[in-house]
Design a protein around this motif. Structure first.
Motif, PDB file in Angstrom:
ATOM      1  N   SER A 200     -46.227  -5.377 -11.677  1.00  0.00           N
ATOM      2  CA  SER A 200     -45.347  -5.189 -12.822  1.00  0.00           C
ATOM      3  C   SER A 200     -44.354  -4.047 -12.644  1.00  0.00           C
ATOM      4  CB  SER A 200     -46.178  -4.946 -14.088  1.00  0.00           C
ATOM      5  OG  SER A 200     -46.994  -3.798 -13.921  1.00  0.00           O
ATOM      6  N   ASN A 201     -44.464  -3.300 -11.539  1.00  0.00           N
ATOM      7  CA  ASN A 201     -43.505  -2.223 -11.293  1.00  0.00           C
ATOM      8  C   ASN A 201     -42.233  -2.720 -10.610  1.00  0.00           C
ATOM      9  OD1 ASN A 201     -45.264  -0.420 -12.386  1.00  0.00           O
ATOM     10  ND2 ASN A 201     -46.007   0.390 -10.445  1.00  0.00           N
ATOM     11  N   ILE A 202     -42.207  -3.977 -10.221  1.00  0.00           N
ATOM     12  CA  ILE A 202     -41.023  -4.544  -9.581  1.00  0.00           C
ATOM     13  C   ILE A 202     -40.282  -5.406 -10.590  1.00  0.00           C
ATOM     14  CG2 ILE A 202     -42.219  -6.575  -8.682  1.00  0.00           C
ATOM     15  CD1 ILE A 202     -40.457  -6.503  -6.251  1.00  0.00           C
ATOM     16  N   SER A 203     -38.952  -5.366 -10.572  1.00  0.00           N
ATOM     17  CA  SER A 203     -38.179  -6.172 -11.515  1.00  0.00           C
ATOM     18  C   SER A 203     -38.198  -7.638 -11.090  1.00  0.00           C
ATOM     19  CB  SER A 203     -36.737  -5.673 -11.587  1.00  0.00           C
ATOM     20  OG  SER A 203     -36.051  -5.953 -10.376  1.00  0.00           O
ATOM     21  N   LEU A 204     -38.051  -8.518 -12.080  1.00  0.00           N
ATOM     22  CA  LEU A 204     -37.992  -9.946 -11.770  1.00  0.00           C
ATOM     23  C   LEU A 204     -36.773 -10.272 -10.914  1.00  0.00           C
ATOM     24  CD1 LEU A 204     -39.091 -11.744 -15.066  1.00  0.00           C
ATOM     25  CD2 LEU A 204     -40.239 -11.795 -12.849  1.00  0.00           C
ATOM     26  N   GLU A 205     -35.676  -9.551 -11.124  1.00  0.00           N
ATOM     27  CA  GLU A 205     -34.458  -9.794 -10.348  1.00  0.00           C
ATOM     28  C   GLU A 205     -34.710  -9.520  -8.861  1.00  0.00           C
ATOM     29  OE1 GLU A 205     -34.087  -9.031 -14.370  1.00  0.00           O
ATOM     30  OE2 GLU A 205     -34.351  -7.373 -12.950  1.00  0.00           O
ATOM     31  N   LYS A 206     -35.376  -8.408  -8.580  1.00  0.00           N
ATOM     32  CA  LYS A 206     -35.679  -8.093  -7.182  1.00  0.00           C
ATOM     33  C   LYS A 206     -36.667  -9.094  -6.617  1.00  0.00           C
ATOM     34  CE  LYS A 206     -37.169  -4.429  -4.063  1.00  0.00           C
ATOM     35  NZ  LYS A 206     -37.696  -3.041  -3.930  1.00  0.00           N
ATOM     36  N   LEU A 207     -37.623  -9.506  -7.436  1.00  0.00           N
ATOM     37  CA  LEU A 207     -38.601 -10.497  -6.982  1.00  0.00           C
ATOM     38  C   LEU A 207     -37.902 -11.784  -6.558  1.00  0.00           C
ATOM     39  CD1 LEU A 207     -41.622 -11.364  -6.699  1.00  0.00           C
ATOM     40  CD2 LEU A 207     -41.449 -12.217  -9.048  1.00  0.00           C
ATOM     41  N   VAL A 208     -36.930 -12.233  -7.351  1.00  0.00           N
ATOM     42  CA  VAL A 208     -36.191 -13.458  -7.021  1.00  0.00           C
ATOM     43  C   VAL A 208     -35.502 -13.313  -5.666  1.00  0.00           C
ATOM     44  CG1 VAL A 208     -34.164 -14.831  -7.643  1.00  0.00           C
ATOM     45  CG2 VAL A 208     -35.859 -14.263  -9.385  1.00  0.00           C
ATOM     46  N   VAL A 209     -34.817 -12.189  -5.449  1.00  0.00           N
ATOM     47  CA  VAL A 209     -34.102 -11.993  -4.185  1.00  0.00           C
ATOM     48  C   VAL A 209     -35.089 -11.921  -3.019  1.00  0.00           C
ATOM     49  CG1 VAL A 209     -32.483 -10.526  -2.917  1.00  0.00           C
ATOM     50  CG2 VAL A 209     -32.221 -10.817  -5.386  1.00  0.00           C
ATOM     51  N   GLU A 210     -36.220 -11.263  -3.228  1.00  0.00           N
ATOM     52  CA  GLU A 210     -37.243 -11.198  -2.175  1.00  0.00           C
ATOM     53  C   GLU A 210     -37.704 -12.589  -1.781  1.00  0.00           C
ATOM     54  OE1 GLU A 210     -40.419  -8.762  -3.568  1.00  0.00           O
ATOM     55  OE2 GLU A 210     -39.468  -6.886  -2.959  1.00  0.00           O
ATOM     56  N   THR A 224     -31.519 -20.041   3.102  1.00  0.00           N
ATOM     57  CA  THR A 224     -30.087 -19.773   2.952  1.00  0.00           C
ATOM     58  C   THR A 224     -29.700 -18.371   3.393  1.00  0.00           C
ATOM     59  OG1 THR A 224     -30.430 -19.036   0.671  1.00  0.00           O
ATOM     60  CG2 THR A 224     -29.871 -21.364   0.995  1.00  0.00           C
ATOM     61  N   ILE A 225     -30.670 -17.495   3.572  1.00  0.00           N
ATOM     62  CA  ILE A 225     -30.388 -16.081   3.859  1.00  0.00           C
ATOM     63  C   ILE A 225     -31.083 -15.667   5.151  1.00  0.00           C
ATOM     64  CG2 ILE A 225     -30.626 -13.707   2.999  1.00  0.00           C
ATOM     65  CD1 ILE A 225     -30.702 -14.831   0.182  1.00  0.00           C
ATOM     66  N   ASN A 226     -30.391 -14.887   5.938  1.00  0.00           N
ATOM     67  CA  ASN A 226     -30.968 -14.336   7.158  1.00  0.00           C
ATOM     68  C   ASN A 226     -32.283 -13.633   6.814  1.00  0.00           C
ATOM     69  OD1 ASN A 226     -31.601 -12.917   9.493  1.00  0.00           O
ATOM     70  ND2 ASN A 226     -29.514 -12.232   9.864  1.00  0.00           N
ATOM     71  N   PRO A 227     -33.397 -14.011   7.435  1.00  0.00           N
ATOM     72  CA  PRO A 227     -34.703 -13.435   7.067  1.00  0.00           C
ATOM     73  C   PRO A 227     -34.846 -11.953   7.396  1.00  0.00           C
ATOM     74  CG  PRO A 227     -34.908 -14.804   9.018  1.00  0.00           C
ATOM     75  CD  PRO A 227     -33.529 -15.031   8.489  1.00  0.00           C
ATOM     76  N   THR A 228     -33.953 -11.398   8.216  1.00  0.00           N
ATOM     77  CA  THR A 228     -34.028  -9.965   8.524  1.00  0.00           C
ATOM     78  C   THR A 228     -33.265  -9.120   7.502  1.00  0.00           C
ATOM     79  OG1 THR A 228     -32.074 -10.000   9.977  1.00  0.00           O
ATOM     80  CG2 THR A 228     -34.212 -10.479  10.982  1.00  0.00           C
ATOM     81  N   THR A 229     -32.663  -9.784   6.520  1.00  0.00           N
ATOM     82  CA  THR A 229     -31.914  -9.067   5.482  1.00  0.00           C
ATOM     83  C   THR A 229     -32.827  -8.118   4.710  1.00  0.00           C
ATOM     84  OG1 THR A 229     -30.342 -10.905   5.218  1.00  0.00           O
ATOM     85  CG2 THR A 229     -30.544  -9.330   3.383  1.00  0.00           C
ATOM     86  N   LYS A 230     -32.366  -6.903   4.496  1.00  0.00           N
ATOM     87  CA  LYS A 230     -33.101  -5.913   3.711  1.00  0.00           C
ATOM     88  C   LYS A 230     -32.434  -5.750   2.344  1.00  0.00           C
ATOM     89  CE  LYS A 230     -35.744  -5.086   7.224  1.00  0.00           C
ATOM     90  NZ  LYS A 230     -37.108  -5.679   7.268  1.00  0.00           N
ATOM     91  N   ILE A 231     -33.261  -5.622   1.331  1.00  0.00           N
ATOM     92  CA  ILE A 231     -32.757  -5.422  -0.029  1.00  0.00           C
ATOM     93  C   ILE A 231     -32.614  -3.929  -0.269  1.00  0.00           C
ATOM     94  CG2 ILE A 231     -33.191  -5.800  -2.476  1.00  0.00           C
ATOM     95  CD1 ILE A 231     -34.939  -8.204  -1.632  1.00  0.00           C
ATOM     96  N   VAL A 232     -31.374  -3.471  -0.459  1.00  0.00           N
ATOM     97  CA  VAL A 232     -31.135  -2.056  -0.725  1.00  0.00           C
ATOM     98  C   VAL A 232     -31.453  -1.738  -2.181  1.00  0.00           C
ATOM     99  CG1 VAL A 232     -29.433  -0.188  -0.700  1.00  0.00           C
ATOM    100  CG2 VAL A 232     -29.363  -1.974   1.069  1.00  0.00           C
TER     101      VAL A 232
END
Length: 308
Positions: A200-210, A224-232
């Motif tokens: 519950s400490n992670i936002s749903l928006e970040k969860l979707v992108v992950e 659709t996204i390069n798997p090495t992409t890091k979420i800043v």
């Protein structure tokens, strides 16, 4: 008189030695250490801790004591006991700080939140043992896999702690509607994830992108996204979701149209009630073109025409 004096001196020395020994024994008996044993609460939403005092500092003895405590049933039914009651440790090895716990087949009966919490309680308890820095789980000698089929891997106490320092205790379940590429890479297909477990400490928006970076789980859906992409970072303000990714996002290893990638992110985030628009940046910069034909200066809105 002289003999009596010598006798008294010897008695005094013996008594002194006995007193010193007794004091030493008392000091040794008082050398106990406080630890925490972690359990799953009855609602299966978080882990709770109980203090445990031990008089030993021997790693092997502590491991045996901690495993016994993890199997201890609460007299007041304040928490759940899963070890021994539902799962059993059948073997273990310790090599250069890495403790491998081997469970029997019953471990696979643990699912979702229950499994994550059980794992957190065991890891956070046993990493208090001197010499145990990391822990990995196996089942009948085989590496433990998560629900997506990926190896759980090596865990430490901070595996279950947010970077900000807040403890991850509570977990929730959510259904997600995600969009990935079709086989041709020119349209989007829908994938619904049921009962996704997240802290519950992670936002749903970040969860979707992950989950988009991790890739699809359903047949007929393609990444659709390069798997090495890091979420800043991922933030939301006034209905706009700002997705900040690293440079790896610009490298597309898949045969996917650029608008399919952009709207994979946009449409997936727009399924959340608080998101209407999406802006994507690379290390904070938006004055960038994605694959030369999609300007990230634009703010994107849901596009249903791109659905297959």
């Amino acid at each position: 008189m002289k003999k009596a004096g010598h006798l008294l001196l010897r008695i005094a020395l013996v008594m002194g030695l006995l007193l010193c020994t007794a004091c030493g024994d008392r000091r040794e008996a008082q050398e106990v250490t406080s630890y925490k044993i972690y359990y799953v609460n009855n609602d299966e939403t978080k882990i709770v801790d109980r203090e445990y005092m031990s008089e030993t500092s021997d790693g092997a003895l502590l491991l045996a004591e901690f495993l016994e405590q993890l199997a201890h049933i609460s007299e007041k039914m304040e928490y759940e006991t899963l070890l021994e009651k539902e799962i059993s440790v059948v073997g273990h090895t310790l090599d250069n700080g890495l403790l491998t716990l081997d469970f029997d087949e019953s471990y696979h009966n643990l699912r979702g939140t229950r499994e994550i919490l059980a794992r957190a309680s065991i890891v956070r308890t046993l990493t208090q043992i001197p010499g145990v820095e990391r822990i990995t789980f196996t089942v009948n000698g085989e590496q433990l896999m998560d629900a997506a089929g990926a190896a759980v891997g090596v865990m430490a106490a901070d595996t279950f702690i947010e970077n900000a320092g807040n403890e991850i205790n509570a977990y929730e379940k959510v259904d997600l509607r995600l969009y990935f590429a079709n086989e041709a890479g020119d349209s989007l297909v829908e994938e619904i994830r049921r009962n996704v477990v997240y802290n519950s400490n992670i936002s749903l928006e970040k969860l979707v992108v992950e989950k988009l970076v991790e890739g699809p789980m359903a047949e007929g859906a393609y990444p659709t996204i390069n798997p090495t992409t890091k979420i800043v970072s991922v933030t939301v303000k006034d209905g706009t979701c700002y997705v900040n990714l690293n440079n790896d996002f610009l490298n597309q290893p898949y045969n996917v149209a650029s608008d399919v990638t952009i709207y994979s992110i946009t449409n997936s985030l727009a399924e959340l009630s608080n998101v209407n628009r999406v802006q994507i940046s690379i290390n904070g910069e938006t004055n960038i073109s994605y694959r030369e034909n999609m300007s990230l200066n634009n703010v994107f809105e849901r596009n249903l025409d791109i659905l297959e």
